[in-house]
Scaffold this motif. Structure first.
Motif, PDB file in Angstrom:
ATOM      1  N   SER A 129     -33.095 -23.543 -44.261  1.00  0.00           N
ATOM      2  CA  SER A 129     -34.369 -23.227 -44.914  1.00  0.00           C
ATOM      3  C   SER A 129     -35.355 -24.399 -44.915  1.00  0.00           C
ATOM      4  O   SER A 129     -35.779 -24.852 -45.982  1.00  0.00           O
ATOM      5  CB  SER A 129     -34.113 -22.765 -46.355  1.00  0.00           C
TER       6      SER A 129
ATOM      7  N   PRO B 221     -39.136 -26.141 -44.375  1.00  0.00           N
ATOM      8  CA  PRO B 221     -40.457 -25.607 -44.740  1.00  0.00           C
ATOM      9  C   PRO B 221     -40.993 -24.638 -43.683  1.00  0.00           C
ATOM     10  O   PRO B 221     -40.914 -24.904 -42.485  1.00  0.00           O
ATOM     11  CB  PRO B 221     -41.328 -26.861 -44.831  1.00  0.00           C
TER      12      PRO B 221
ATOM     13  N   GLU C  40     -38.340 -20.391 -45.066  1.00  0.00           N
ATOM     14  CA  GLU C  40     -37.569 -20.185 -46.290  1.00  0.00           C
ATOM     15  C   GLU C  40     -37.251 -18.714 -46.568  1.00  0.00           C
ATOM     16  O   GLU C  40     -36.580 -18.399 -47.549  1.00  0.00           O
ATOM     17  CB  GLU C  40     -38.325 -20.748 -47.501  1.00  0.00           C
TER      18      GLU C  40
ATOM     19  N   ASP D 105     -36.463 -25.242 -50.165  1.00  0.00           N
ATOM     20  CA  ASP D 105     -36.528 -25.734 -48.790  1.00  0.00           C
ATOM     21  C   ASP D 105     -35.820 -27.079 -48.668  1.00  0.00           C
ATOM     22  O   ASP D 105     -35.572 -27.774 -49.647  1.00  0.00           O
ATOM     23  CB  ASP D 105     -37.980 -25.846 -48.323  1.00  0.00           C
TER      24      ASP D 105
ATOM     25  N   VAL E 259     -41.114 -23.015 -52.742  1.00  0.00           N
ATOM     26  CA  VAL E 259     -40.960 -23.351 -51.323  1.00  0.00           C
ATOM     27  C   VAL E 259     -41.910 -24.493 -50.966  1.00  0.00           C
ATOM     28  O   VAL E 259     -42.808 -24.841 -51.727  1.00  0.00           O
ATOM     29  CB  VAL E 259     -41.242 -22.123 -50.430  1.00  0.00           C
TER      30      VAL E 259
END
Length: 376
Positions: A25, A27, A30, A78, A135
């Protein structure tokens, strides 16, 4: 006081952490972990909602049933890009859980989730405390930026890896972009032209000398240095990115002014240099007092777990900078050690993740039991 018999589920917590780490995950990517956590929380009966960050990316928010949340527990889902896509997944050796994001900060997120699950299962659904899983922290912090635009909390606990030490102060962060321009010529004629890469190296030496002399308590990192891929020729442009992490009370406006002055002075002394400076990100640090209702509550929880309450300063940048700028007072507190984050050997103590979950749960239980405490 918190109910001593109420305990988190260690086995469930470990299984959750394993599944989270095994979902890649970084950036912008995610979606899989957000979908997994959303379904996980829904399945356990928590009132989770998606908060759109952009077209395909979402934060996850859990709010109490019938009261307005004043305190929020914040974690980011993330991670940085994998050092090796063949070996980023979860592994366990005794008490050491290894894998991408174990320390930064899926360990902290898993602990927060387990704390909320245990509370909801036991009927504690009306504490004025929310959970926000965001995120984009490892990129531009767009998840936290969206969170503070749409929600108004007084205080926050941010689960960054602090080795369970409460961080009541936070370093500031300055991201600098330097560019140089030159003339593209055949490599054999490079001495006759303005080589952008050579100009950049000389400019960087001036900045490094300044940092070494003036930023004795700060940390600088030359993160990226790239030039035009010109083949057998002198490059006509070059770019460098520098991270500055600065003590909490550093005057960021004064520092940027001094760096601009340095840049101007350098260009006057080196007329052949065509260079520019740009401050891409400026995040002020902050310092909270070591007293107040929430801090006192944390001290009580620490005493209960026989932990030393030894406040320190968080030396990196994080979503807490964004929360602070929005008027939210954040305390950073999470399992894991910062020096393990962003490394090929990232790991965390599983027992520390379990202690973190219990601390978060006890804190939420105690919070506002006799009326909502003021922010720290």
């Amino acid at each position: 006081m918190a109910e001593q018999k109420l305990k988190i589920n260690p086995r469930r917590l470990q299984q959750l952490l394993r599944k989270m780490v095994n979902i890649y995950s970084p950036p912008g990517k995610e979606k899989d972990i957000v979908d997994f956590i959303y379904n996980y929380l829904k399945r356990h009966g928590l009132p989770v909602v998606r908060q759109a960050v952009d077209e395909d990316r979402h934060n996850l928010i859990v709010e109490p049933d019938d009261v307005e949340a004043e305190l929020v527990l914040v974690g980011h889902l993330d991670t940085v890009e994998a050092y090796d896509l063949e070996s980023y997944e979860f592994s366990l050796d005794g008490d050491t859980a290894a894998g991408l994001g174990t320390a930064d900060m899926k360990g902290g997120c898993a602990a927060m989730i387990e704390a909320f699950l245990t509370l909801w299962e036991n009927g504690h659904t009306n504490r004025p405390v929310a959970l926000a899983l965001v995120v984009g922290e490892e990129d531009y912090g767009d998840g936290a930026q969206r969170l503070v635009r749409e929600y108004d909390f007084s205080a926050a606990i941010v689960g960054e890896p602090t080795d369970l030490l409460p961080c009541l102060s936070h370093y500031g962060y300055l991201e600098i972009q330097l560019t140089t321009q030159g003339q593209r010529v055949h490599a054999s004629l490079a001495p006759q032209a303005n080589n952008a890469a050579t100009a950049m190296l000389r400019l960087l030496l001036a900045y490094i000398q300044y940092f070494d002399q003036e930023l004795v308590d700060g940390v600088y990192n030359l993160r990226d240095l790239t030039s035009a891929r010109s083949g057998f020729a002198a490059p006509d442009n070059c770019e460098a990115w520098i991270d500055l992490h600065l003590p909490a009370l550093t005057h960021m406006g004064q520092l940027t002014f001094q760096l601009e002055e340095l840049h101007t002075t350098y260009l006057k002394a080196n007329a052949q240099c065509d260079a520019a400076i740009h401050f891409n990100s400026i995040h002020a640090g902050y310092e909270l007092p070591q007293k107040g209702p929430l801090v006192d509550l944390l001290k009580t929880v620490y005493d209960r777990h026989h932990l030393s309450f030894s406040p320190t300063s968080f030396p990196s940048h994080s979503d807490a900078n964004t929360l602070w700028a929005a008027g939210i007072k954040p305390i950073l507190l999470g399992p894991g050690r910062l020096e393990k984050a962003h490394t090929a050997e990232e790991s965390i103590s599983l027992s520390q993740v379990k202690i973190a979950a219990q601390i978060y749960m006890d804190l939420i239980l105690d919070y506002a039991k006799e009326g909502h405490p003021d922010p720290p």
